[in-house]
Scaffold this motif. Structure first.
Motif, PDB file in Angstrom:
ATOM      1  N   ILE A   1       0.814  -1.335  -0.060  1.00  0.00           N
ATOM      2  CA  ILE A   1       0.092   0.035   0.077  1.00  0.00           C
ATOM      3  C   ILE A   1       0.922   1.231  -0.077  1.00  0.00           C
ATOM      4  CG2 ILE A   1      -0.380  -0.028   2.458  1.00  0.00           C
ATOM      5  CD1 ILE A   1      -2.873   1.347   0.062  1.00  0.00           C
ATOM      6  N   HIS A   2       1.993   1.135   0.538  1.00  0.00           N
ATOM      7  CA  HIS A   2       2.990   2.545   0.797  1.00  0.00           C
ATOM      8  C   HIS A   2       3.315   2.868  -0.636  1.00  0.00           C
ATOM      9  CE1 HIS A   2       2.193   2.303   5.038  1.00  0.00           C
ATOM     10  NE2 HIS A   2       2.545   0.886   5.095  1.00  0.00           N
ATOM     11  N   ASP A   3       3.794   1.793  -1.350  1.00  0.00           N
ATOM     12  CA  ASP A   3       4.388   2.185  -2.659  1.00  0.00           C
ATOM     13  C   ASP A   3       3.089   2.594  -3.525  1.00  0.00           C
ATOM     14  OD1 ASP A   3       6.981   1.837  -1.601  1.00  0.00           O
ATOM     15  OD2 ASP A   3       6.926  -0.379  -2.766  1.00  0.00           O
ATOM     16  N   MET A   4       2.047   2.041  -3.502  1.00  0.00           N
ATOM     17  CA  MET A   4       0.771   2.350  -4.371  1.00  0.00           C
ATOM     18  C   MET A   4       0.774   3.838  -4.061  1.00  0.00           C
ATOM     19  SD  MET A   4      -1.588  -0.773  -3.516  1.00  0.00           S
ATOM     20  CE  MET A   4      -3.001  -0.206  -4.445  1.00  0.00           C
ATOM     21  N   LYS A   5       0.981   4.300  -2.909  1.00  0.00           N
ATOM     22  CA  LYS A   5       0.538   5.830  -2.610  1.00  0.00           C
ATOM     23  C   LYS A   5       1.618   6.478  -3.213  1.00  0.00           C
ATOM     24  CE  LYS A   5      -2.665   5.137   1.408  1.00  0.00           C
ATOM     25  NZ  LYS A   5      -2.550   5.228   2.764  1.00  0.00           N
ATOM     26  N   ARG A   6       2.796   5.879  -3.286  1.00  0.00           N
ATOM     27  CA  ARG A   6       3.973   6.905  -3.739  1.00  0.00           C
ATOM     28  C   ARG A   6       4.093   6.846  -5.244  1.00  0.00           C
ATOM     29  NH1 ARG A   6       9.800   5.441  -1.521  1.00  0.00           N
ATOM     30  NH2 ARG A   6       9.176   3.140  -1.945  1.00  0.00           N
ATOM     31  N   ALA A   7       3.074   6.292  -5.752  1.00  0.00           N
ATOM     32  CA  ALA A   7       2.968   6.076  -7.333  1.00  0.00           C
ATOM     33  C   ALA A   7       2.207   7.247  -7.993  1.00  0.00           C
ATOM     34  CB  ALA A   7       2.431   4.671  -7.686  1.00  0.00           C
ATOM     35  N   ASP A   8       2.515   7.402  -9.141  1.00  0.00           N
ATOM     36  CA  ASP A   8       1.765   8.316  -9.929  1.00  0.00           C
ATOM     37  C   ASP A   8       0.563   7.711 -10.923  1.00  0.00           C
ATOM     38  OD1 ASP A   8       3.113  10.900  -9.270  1.00  0.00           O
ATOM     39  OD2 ASP A   8       4.731   9.505  -9.931  1.00  0.00           O
ATOM     40  N   GLY A   9       0.713   6.326 -10.696  1.00  0.00           N
ATOM     41  CA  GLY A   9      -0.449   5.576 -11.754  1.00  0.00           C
ATOM     42  C   GLY A   9      -0.135   4.095 -11.242  1.00  0.00           C
ATOM     43  N   LEU A  10      -1.308   3.182 -11.255  1.00  0.00           N
ATOM     44  CA  LEU A  10      -1.062   1.843 -10.866  1.00  0.00           C
ATOM     45  C   LEU A  10      -1.471   1.074 -12.219  1.00  0.00           C
ATOM     46  CD1 LEU A  10      -3.361   1.974  -7.760  1.00  0.00           C
ATOM     47  CD2 LEU A  10      -0.900   2.338  -7.844  1.00  0.00           C
ATOM     48  N   GLU A  11      -0.771  -0.077 -12.331  1.00  0.00           N
ATOM     49  CA  GLU A  11      -0.940  -0.758 -13.488  1.00  0.00           C
ATOM     50  C   GLU A  11      -1.138  -2.138 -13.122  1.00  0.00           C
ATOM     51  OE1 GLU A  11       0.735   0.382 -17.335  1.00  0.00           O
ATOM     52  OE2 GLU A  11       1.961  -1.639 -17.020  1.00  0.00           O
ATOM     53  N   LEU A  12      -1.963  -2.871 -13.544  1.00  0.00           N
ATOM     54  CA  LEU A  12      -2.381  -4.366 -13.256  1.00  0.00           C
ATOM     55  C   LEU A  12      -1.702  -5.045 -14.571  1.00  0.00           C
ATOM     56  CD1 LEU A  12      -3.518  -5.972 -11.051  1.00  0.00           C
ATOM     57  CD2 LEU A  12      -5.181  -6.374 -12.653  1.00  0.00           C
ATOM     58  N   TYR A  13      -0.720  -5.755 -14.397  1.00  0.00           N
ATOM     59  CA  TYR A  13      -0.119  -6.695 -15.451  1.00  0.00           C
ATOM     60  C   TYR A  13      -0.941  -7.906 -15.799  1.00  0.00           C
ATOM     61  CZ  TYR A  13       3.418  -9.964 -17.324  1.00  0.00           C
ATOM     62  OH  TYR A  13       4.120 -11.068 -18.036  1.00  0.00           O
ATOM     63  N   ILE A  14      -1.432  -8.235 -16.933  1.00  0.00           N
ATOM     64  CA  ILE A  14      -2.029  -9.356 -17.224  1.00  0.00           C
ATOM     65  C   ILE A  14      -1.234 -10.174 -17.941  1.00  0.00           C
ATOM     66  CG2 ILE A  14      -3.836 -10.507 -18.701  1.00  0.00           C
ATOM     67  CD1 ILE A  14      -4.934  -9.166 -16.059  1.00  0.00           C
ATOM     68  N   SER A  15      -0.297  -9.666 -18.957  1.00  0.00           N
ATOM     69  CA  SER A  15       0.385 -10.465 -19.735  1.00  0.00           C
ATOM     70  C   SER A  15       1.667  -9.564 -20.351  1.00  0.00           C
ATOM     71  CB  SER A  15      -0.039 -11.597 -20.742  1.00  0.00           C
ATOM     72  OG  SER A  15      -0.887 -10.640 -21.369  1.00  0.00           O
ATOM     73  N   GLN A  16       2.459  -9.791 -21.248  1.00  0.00           N
ATOM     74  CA  GLN A  16       3.324  -9.155 -21.941  1.00  0.00           C
ATOM     75  C   GLN A  16       3.537  -9.661 -23.299  1.00  0.00           C
ATOM     76  OE1 GLN A  16       6.668  -9.597 -19.131  1.00  0.00           O
ATOM     77  NE2 GLN A  16       7.747  -9.163 -20.862  1.00  0.00           N
ATOM     78  N   GLY A  17       3.718  -8.883 -24.271  1.00  0.00           N
ATOM     79  CA  GLY A  17       3.747  -9.306 -25.633  1.00  0.00           C
ATOM     80  C   GLY A  17       4.761 -10.578 -25.900  1.00  0.00           C
ATOM     81  N   ALA A  18       5.888 -10.441 -25.305  1.00  0.00           N
ATOM     82  CA  ALA A  18       7.189 -11.075 -25.439  1.00  0.00           C
ATOM     83  C   ALA A  18       6.579 -12.702 -25.039  1.00  0.00           C
ATOM     84  CB  ALA A  18       8.311 -10.821 -24.743  1.00  0.00           C
ATOM     85  N   LYS A  19       5.830 -12.883 -24.233  1.00  0.00           N
ATOM     86  CA  LYS A  19       5.369 -14.231 -23.574  1.00  0.00           C
ATOM     87  C   LYS A  19       3.838 -13.868 -22.976  1.00  0.00           C
ATOM     88  CE  LYS A  19       8.074 -12.720 -19.717  1.00  0.00           C
ATOM     89  NZ  LYS A  19       9.065 -13.061 -18.410  1.00  0.00           N
ATOM     90  N   PRO A  20       3.104 -13.846 -23.892  1.00  0.00           N
ATOM     91  CA  PRO A  20       1.586 -13.602 -23.280  1.00  0.00           C
ATOM     92  C   PRO A  20       1.292 -15.189 -22.653  1.00  0.00           C
ATOM     93  CG  PRO A  20       1.634 -13.456 -25.644  1.00  0.00           C
ATOM     94  CD  PRO A  20       2.802 -13.654 -25.034  1.00  0.00           C
ATOM     95  N   GLY A  21       0.542 -14.847 -21.310  1.00  0.00           N
ATOM     96  CA  GLY A  21       0.201 -16.133 -20.760  1.00  0.00           C
ATOM     97  C   GLY A  21       0.848 -16.758 -19.919  1.00  0.00           C
ATOM     98  N   LEU A  22       2.390 -16.078 -19.731  1.00  0.00           N
ATOM     99  CA  LEU A  22       3.551 -16.641 -18.771  1.00  0.00           C
ATOM    100  C   LEU A  22       3.712 -15.446 -17.920  1.00  0.00           C
ATOM    101  CD1 LEU A  22       5.502 -18.317 -21.358  1.00  0.00           C
ATOM    102  CD2 LEU A  22       3.861 -19.498 -19.862  1.00  0.00           C
ATOM    103  N   GLY A  23       4.084 -15.832 -16.559  1.00  0.00           N
ATOM    104  CA  GLY A  23       4.851 -15.101 -15.648  1.00  0.00           C
ATOM    105  C   GLY A  23       6.120 -14.707 -15.986  1.00  0.00           C
ATOM    106  N   GLY A  24       6.441 -13.610 -15.244  1.00  0.00           N
ATOM    107  CA  GLY A  24       8.033 -13.378 -15.322  1.00  0.00           C
ATOM    108  C   GLY A  24       8.902 -14.437 -14.958  1.00  0.00           C
ATOM    109  N   GLN A  25      10.197 -14.137 -15.330  1.00  0.00           N
ATOM    110  CA  GLN A  25      11.242 -15.345 -14.695  1.00  0.00           C
ATOM    111  C   GLN A  25      12.531 -14.377 -14.601  1.00  0.00           C
ATOM    112  OE1 GLN A  25      12.050 -18.294 -17.768  1.00  0.00           O
ATOM    113  NE2 GLN A  25      10.121 -18.956 -17.445  1.00  0.00           N
ATOM    114  N   LEU A  26      13.183 -14.826 -13.269  1.00  0.00           N
ATOM    115  CA  LEU A  26      14.036 -14.209 -12.837  1.00  0.00           C
ATOM    116  C   LEU A  26      15.055 -15.350 -12.467  1.00  0.00           C
ATOM    117  CD1 LEU A  26      15.248 -11.394 -12.453  1.00  0.00           C
ATOM    118  CD2 LEU A  26      14.611 -11.409 -10.004  1.00  0.00           C
ATOM    119  N   MET A  27      16.092 -15.598 -12.912  1.00  0.00           N
ATOM    120  CA  MET A  27      17.015 -16.522 -12.610  1.00  0.00           C
ATOM    121  C   MET A  27      17.941 -16.422 -11.318  1.00  0.00           C
ATOM    122  SD  MET A  27      16.087 -18.953 -14.899  1.00  0.00           S
ATOM    123  CE  MET A  27      14.479 -18.331 -14.816  1.00  0.00           C
ATOM    124  N   ALA A  28      18.043 -17.470 -10.691  1.00  0.00           N
ATOM    125  CA  ALA A  28      18.626 -17.436  -9.553  1.00  0.00           C
ATOM    126  C   ALA A  28      19.904 -16.668  -9.274  1.00  0.00           C
ATOM    127  CB  ALA A  28      19.291 -18.935  -8.850  1.00  0.00           C
TER     128      ALA A  28
END
Lengths: 647, 309
Positions: free
Chosen positions: A373-400
């Motif tokens: 909530i605190h970062d939401m209030k520090r923001a100028d806009g909120l965005e809900l990510y449904i998917s991205q063009g590079a990999k629609p339907g998949l979540g993000g990946q961040l390797m170890a």
């Protein structure tokens, strides 16, 4: 104790009144709640709220510190993303109780619905009755105590945390392991139950993550990088060096390969369009910038404060994690210098970037990493990510290799795992849930911020209509040429749909329901320069987003190995020595200069076409250079219009 | 992507319950309006008329309506259906008829000439583009005070926004069976082709229609409603909570992922169903209700104790 009667007060007003009492540290009781939604959402004061009846969706969601007592039931998502405080529910809880919990305590005296504690990270969720299906689904941390039966598939795909079951364990989920609780565990549970006046005399079973699927077994071998140009385009050899490399690596690791960037195979794009009029001399007009209005407001459709962009350009969402801390700061500076917006991407708000960017959109993803909530209030806009063009339907990946202790702490997850974000939000399983999530976000910030949707191009024609009906302020539409920090190569090349096709589908989808100009679209996915931006706007986009181009402007060498974490330019790495190579001041100025070149191109093209506002660019200004692009855009096919404006 | 509603009085509406059945269904829908702003529909179960059928058809708006009614009359006359009464309501034409033949055969005979909404001794489906409070007066919903009904509001996702794609869906060819649904079927085309090979007919590409047709198919092969509901949990993939109503009962089924909500409240007089508890509280303002949500992968059935009460 102040009293709020919900039978005659809208929830939006009630939440502000509750916050007002919260600011004055006064306790509140709520009568006639009648299972209404979003009660106490966004509350950040440690007051007591007594709800005399049932509460609806997201009761106490996106909060920090309140003490909420609900006499009867709660619907879905009680305590969503709560940071601290406690919620006691006298009756039953619907699905996803305690979803994305980041601290504090939730006690459900009755039963709880399915997927309780999904992606929770900290705190305790206790259910006195039985739990339904998949309790602790994709849990990253924290503690769940179920005094009754666990339900099926308890602990499905959990990555951390502990689940204690006092009744029957109906079945274990994938990668979950049943172990004996320790004496300290039991002591701590007893202390917890005592605090809430609960007694339990049976024995507990403990469920934890087995850890067999947290990381890939065989890492991808380090390769000499084969640059982009050696394997793109249709003129390369069929069994080219990149294909051979790909097969050899797969023969070693036995799975799909992960790389950065977006689709590399050629598909019809904005470069296959041209302006009808010969614009050869456009760049010579020194007065263009002064004459053409580029200023763009976006996001004020539903009463939030619109973003104020000096030109119709945004920086695309890219996470701190995928990108280095220096790169995120530089993006913040460049966005400020050029008067446009920056976006947090996944994983939370990096405070140094917040300090630099004048306008920052906070992005909310399925794993809810770093979301609060605190970062939401520090923001100028909120965005809900449904998917991205590079990999629609998949979540993000961040390797170890890139998930450092600092980033893991910010995201609220265990370090050292190959982080594969969930492909779905816990609470968005369709258009009907989506609007409830959007309203929860709006309630949390008092309806003061724009809320947008990041939509990877897939089922765009239908999805854009849902976005309109769900009252989003704008949509960031991302085609398959859009980049990413890490995704499977085949996904990148073959899953999404081209940016150009995505925009056309979106515009036609809106036109089908007579809503052509009612939902601004920010187009992203392979936008390379101001000429592309002008074409996108002429086709009907409201603005464009730049991701990959910003990286290149900041020194990216396009090796496409962003996922590995060895970025020599210090952009897409967390290794201190590499990050240190990245000079924040120089690189932010480089990106700023690049952005200014886009401003110049937008103005010059608009002026040369006789417009004094960039929004006067229209389809009549465009022709298609290839039959494919003509078919996609329904623009006239005029190959003779080919002129390279980029020179 | 929707909200569902259901209401069944076990022995007829008690005096203590002040809303009519129709008004109560509309209230539930309005409370959950955020879930489905595009279209609204009700499947209402009137007392059965001995030897008679209620038929409802879509007709064209304004000018074309009269022509459609003539077509309907002609199609009915061709099939030896005696028209007793007819009335235009919104974008529909309702007829009361005498017919002693087989409803399935009648349906097959006329469904390509007219746009059938429903047929039943009790059932009347009313549906249109618009929102509950806006449509309720147009279709005289408040006047309905029968023993049970189901209703729906829709947020269109894949198929278009037309009266035809609004719910409830009639189990085409089977008297008095109607369905509403929240969720989506992921094996729609597989199931549709399977059912089409067995002679079942589809009027739309809406997945809820498939549920209705599927249940009708099961029942046409001798399964009772309970067995059909049980079989559907096995055969229908996706995420859904759906309601089915027959002349004397309301049934539900919920898939194993339980991703689509459904809350019920039951007391000695009635059973009420909504997608959210907030819908049930519209019927009982200010009261804390002992509601429950059905478990994943379950089905159930509530019957009226006497259909003719």
């Amino acid at each position: 104790m102040e009293t709020i009667d919900l039978s005659n007060m809208p929830i939006r007003t009630a939440n502000e009144v509750i916050r007002g009492y919260g600011a004055a540290h006064q306790d509140v009781q709520i009568i006639n709640p009648d299972a209404k939604h979003y009660l106490c959402v966004g509350l950040t004061n440690p007051i007591q709220v007594h709800i005399k009846g049932s509460a609806g969706y997201f009761c106490g969601g996106l909060s920090d510190g309140p003490c909420i007592e609900v006499e009867n039931n709660v619907s879905w998502g009680v305590g969503d993303n709560m940071l601290a405080g406690n919620i006691v529910v006298g009756g039953n809880a619907g699905a996803i109780a305690g979803e994305a919990l980041r601290g504090g305590e939730i006690v459900i005296k009755g039963n709880m619905g399915s997927r309780a504690g999904q992606v929770m990270k900290k705190g305790t969720l206790c259910c006195v009755g039985n739990s339904s299906f998949m309790a602790g689904y994709m849990m990253y941390g924290g503690r769940m105590i179920i005094l009754g039966d666990s339900g099926e598939k308890v602990g499905e795909d959990m990555a951390g945390g502990e689940i204690f079951v006092g009744g029957q364990v109906n079945s274990l989920g994938n990668d979950a392991l049943q172990v004996a609780p320790t004496a300290e565990d039991l002591e701590s549970i007893k202390a917890f139950l005592d605090r809430y006046g609960l007694t339990f005399t049976g024995t507990f079973q403990k469920i934890v993550c087995a850890g067999k699927q947290l990381t890939f077994a065989t890492p991808e071998p380090r390769m000499r990088s084969l640059p982009h140009t050696q394997f793109t385009g249709s003129r390369v050899d069929y069994w080219n060096a990149k294909v051979v490399e790909d097969i050899r690596v797969k023969a070693h690791i036995g799975r799909y390969r992960i790389r950065g960037y977006g689709a590399a195979r050629p598909v019809p794009h904005l470069s296959d369009l041209a302006f009808r009029k010969d614009l050869t001399g456009a760049g010579l007009d020194p007065g263009a910038l002064a004459r053409v209005n580029l200023r763009t407001f976006i996001g004020g459709k539903h009463g939030g404060r619109a973003l104020d962009l000096s030109m119709p350009v945004m920086i695309a969402p890219m996470s701190y994690g995928a990108l280095s801390p220096h790169m995120k700061r530089a993006l913040g500076i460049a966005s400020r210098l050029s008067g446009i917006s920056e976006n947090t991407g996944e994983g939370g708000m990096y405070s140094y970037e917040r300090a630099e960017a004048r306008q920052l959109i906070a992005q909310c993803l399925s794993g809810r990493f770093g979301w609060n909530i605190h970062d939401m209030k520090r923001a100028d806009g909120l965005e809900l990510y449904i998917s991205q063009g590079a990999k629609p339907g998949l979540g993000g990946q961040l390797m170890a290799s890139k998930l450092t202790a600092e980033i893991a702490a910010m995201r609220g997850i265990p370090a050292g795992m190959d982080l594969r974000s969930p492909s779905r939000h816990p609470d968005v399983l369709g258009g009907d849930d989506l609007i409830m999530k959007i309203e929860e976000l709006r309630e949390a910030v008092g309806w003061r911020l724009p809320v947008s949707l990041k939509l990877g191009a897939g089922r765009t024609r239908d999805d854009i209509k849902i976005a309109l009906k769900d009252r989003l302020d704008f949509v960031e539409l991302d085609g398959m040429q859009g980049g990413t920090g890490a995704a499977g190569n085949e996904v990148l090349e073959y899953v999404g749909i081209p940016t150009l096709a995505a925009l056309m589908e979106a515009l036609e989808g809106l036109a089908e329901i007579d809503a052509r100009d009612q939902l601004p679209i920010v187009l992203m996915g392979g936008i390379q320069n101001g000429v592309d931006a002008a074409k996108a706007i002429a086709l009907g986009a409201h603005a464009v987003g730049l991701g990959t181009a910003m990286l290149i402007a900041a020194g990216c060498i396009a090796c496409m190995q962003c996922s590995v974490g060895n970025c020599v330019a210090g952009l897409a790495t967390q290794k201190a020595a590499h990050v240190a190579r990245f000079d924040i001041d120089q690189r932010s100025l480089a990106m700023h200069r690049y952005l200014e070149s886009i401003r110049w191109q937008l103005a010059a093209i608009s002026a040369a076409l006789g417009h004094d506002d960039v929004r006067q660019l229209c389809r009549d200004d465009l022709v298609a250079l290839t039959p494919e692009a003509a078919a996609m855009t329904r623009l006239p096919y005029e190959p003779s219009a080919a002129r390279d404006l980029r020179n | 992507m929707c909200a569902i509603a259901g209401l069944l009085f076990k022995k007829g509406r008690p005096a203590s319950f002040s809303m009519t059945t129709g008004a109560a269904l509309t209230e539930i829908l309005d409370a959950t309006l955020h879930r489905g702003p595009d279209s609204t529909g009700w499947a209402l179960y009137h007392p059965a008329l001995e030897g008679q059928l209620r038929m409802r058809f879509f007709i064209g708006a304004n000018g074309s309506g009269q022509g459609d009614i003539e077509k309907i009359h002609a199609a009915l006359a061709d099939q030896d259906v005696t028209l007793l009464a007819g009335e235009v309501l919104g974008c529909t034409y309702g007829a009361r008829v005498r017919f002693n033949g087989d409803v399935l055969a009648l349906t097959h005979a006329i469904e390509r000439q007219v746009r059938l909404v429903s047929i039943g001794a009790s059932l009347d489906i009313l549906k249109d583009v618009g929102q509950p409070f806006e449509l309720s007066p147009r279709y005289a919903i408040d006047a309905f005070d029968g023993g049970h009904g189901i209703a729906h509001i829709r947020l269109a996702t894949e198929s278009g926004v037309h009266p035809d794609t609004a719910h409830p869906f009639w189990a085409c060819g089977f008297s008095d069976v109607a369905t509403v649904h929240n969720g989506q079927l992921t094996n729609y085309w597989i199931m549709r082709r399977r059912l089409e090979r067995r002679g079942m007919v589809f009027q739309t590409e809406n997945d809820t229609e498939l549920i209705a047709v599927y249940l009708a198919y099961q029942m046409s092969r001798g399964a009772d409603l309970e067995a059909a509901l049980r079989a559907s949990l096995e055969d229908l993939d996706g995420t859904y909570s759906y309601l089915v109503a027959t002349r004397d009962a309301i049934g539900y089924a919920k898939d194993k992922l339980a991703a689509k909500p459904m809350v019920k409240y039951e007391n000695e007089d009635l059973i009420a169903i909504s997608s959210e508890e907030v819908g049930l509280n519209r019927l009982f303002p200010g009261r804390a209700l002992a509601t429950s949500e059905p478990a994943p992968l379950t089905y159930g059935l509530w019957r009226r104790e006497s259909v003719f009460a």
